[in-house]
Design an enzyme around this catalytic site. Structure first.
Site, mmCIF file in Angstrom:
data_model
loop_
_atom_site.group_PDB
_atom_site.id
_atom_site.type_symbol
_atom_site.label_atom_id
_atom_site.label_comp_id
_atom_site.label_asym_id
_atom_site.label_seq_id
_atom_site.Cartn_x
_atom_site.Cartn_y
_atom_site.Cartn_z
ATOM 1 N N ARG A 36 0.824 -1.222 0.000
ATOM 2 C CA ARG A 36 0.000 0.000 0.000
ATOM 3 C C ARG A 36 0.853 1.265 0.000
ATOM 4 O O ARG A 36 0.506 2.270 0.618
ATOM 5 C CB ARG A 36 -0.962 0.012 1.197
ATOM 6 C CG ARG A 36 -1.870 -1.193 1.277
ATOM 7 C CD ARG A 36 -2.828 -1.290 0.081
ATOM 8 N NE ARG A 36 -3.683 -2.470 0.225
ATOM 9 C CZ ARG A 36 -3.414 -3.660 -0.309
ATOM 10 N NH1 ARG A 36 -2.327 -3.829 -1.055
ATOM 11 N NH2 ARG A 36 -4.229 -4.677 -0.127
ATOM 12 N N SER A 42 -11.390 -0.764 3.277
ATOM 13 C CA SER A 42 -10.612 -1.132 4.461
ATOM 14 C C SER A 42 -9.961 0.107 5.067
ATOM 15 O O SER A 42 -9.327 0.898 4.358
ATOM 16 C CB SER A 42 -9.537 -2.157 4.095
ATOM 17 O OG SER A 42 -10.125 -3.369 3.686
ATOM 18 N N GLU A 96 -5.021 2.816 6.553
ATOM 19 C CA GLU A 96 -4.763 2.732 5.112
ATOM 20 C C GLU A 96 -5.332 3.946 4.397
ATOM 21 O O GLU A 96 -4.873 4.309 3.312
ATOM 22 C CB GLU A 96 -5.405 1.454 4.585
ATOM 23 C CG GLU A 96 -5.133 1.128 3.135
ATOM 24 C CD GLU A 96 -5.685 -0.233 2.749
ATOM 25 O OE1 GLU A 96 -6.362 -0.316 1.717
ATOM 26 O OE2 GLU A 96 -5.441 -1.202 3.497
#
Length: 301
Positions: free
Chosen positions: A174, A224, A294
């Protein structure tokens, strides 16, 4: 700011909006106004805007489809840039696919499947843009952008147009170099593989069915919220900590998927941030694990 706005009015920059509320531009349906929202429709317009911002030492924020972003209640000071219509395209060339930054990542996966090209099946449930997916090295189902990435055209904060290959992007979980060295993705090229259309369609359908069964798609969210810690899943930790259904104002830890925070009605950014902090402190106290968000939090606090 006044001089910048004056010169902006004399520049072919695309669409310009002042004091623009951003809630409708994010999948969480949360966020205050941007001082200035600029929607350039060509690469040339984008470069002009970036150079003008640099000239006046103005801050800027890049906004794609708002799927991985929490905009503060007070909004974003300075300028927000959202790539416009010229960046919303996809072209196929053998096993290569060239896509503009504004193109839907989900739509790209579907089109690739219809072309008999495999490699983008993981993207079938990622509701962002191509530019955002590259920026975040988006992933799911054991794969991510780095696995298929070939190159991207990027306008750096200097206004220079460059092409980055995989090594330049410094991909990790990520993460890409663009999170430290700001730039705006203009387009990206992905290298796919020939596959069986029926098998690709089946994989996409299976992913879609799993999302429908396990994710709260009927409520505004940002997907998420936390990165998975090494060797574990954030959702498992949050659920076992007893936080499913925990609410702060209009924000709730989803009862369907513990790594989703949903807007159950009139949630504010502060509601979400308070809930994020609650989840982090509870999980750390119970397991000694620090969950890292995230989602990108932007704007004035």
């Amino acid at each position: 700011m006044e001089q910048f706005i004056t010169e902006l009015g004399q520049t072919e920059a695309g669409d310009v909006h002042f004091n623009k509320p951003l809630a409708s531009y994010t999948t969480w349906k949360i966020g205050g106004p941007a001082d200035v929202l600029i929607v350039p429709h060509t690469t040339e317009q984008l470069i002009r805007v970036i150079k003008l911002l640099r000239k006046h030492d103005m801050t800027w924020t890049n906004l794609g489809r708002g799927s991985n972003m929490l905009v503060s209640d007070k909004g974003i000071r300075g300028v927000v840039i959202q790539p416009g219509k010229e960046f919303d395209y996809a072209k196929f060339d053998g096993t290569l696919v060239h896509a503009g930054a504004a193109f839907s990542f989900i739509k790209l996966s579907v089109l690739a499947g219809k072309e008999g090209l495999s490699g983008l099946e993981f993207a079938g449930g990622i509701p962002g843009s191509v530019g955002g997916a590259v920026y975040m090295n988006a992933g799911a189902h054991g794969s991510d952008v780095s696995r298929i990435f070939q190159s991207a055209d990027i306008v750096l904060e200097t206004g220079e147009l460059v092409q980055y290959g995989a090594e330049d992007m410094k991909f990790s979980y990520r993460h890409t170099v663009l999170q430290e060295q700001p730039g705006i993705v203009v387009s990206a090229t992905f290298k796919l593989a020939l596959g069986d259309r029926t098998e690709i369609a089946a994989a996409l359908a299976a992913h879609k069915d799993r999302r429908r069964r396990t994710q709260p798609l009927q409520l505004p969210s940002a997907g998420s919220v936390f990165r998975n810690p090494p060797g574990d899943h954030a959702a498992r930790l949050i659920e076992e900590a007893g936080l499913k259904g925990f609410r702060v104002g209009g924000a709730e830890v989803s009862t369907q998927h513990a790594n989703f925070i949903v807007n159950i009605g009139k949630a504010t950014a502060e509601d979400v941030l308070t809930l994020i902090a609650k989840v982090q402190s509870t999980v750390e106290a119970r397991y000694g694990i620090q969950l890292k968000p995230e989602v990108l939090v932007v704007g004035e606090r």
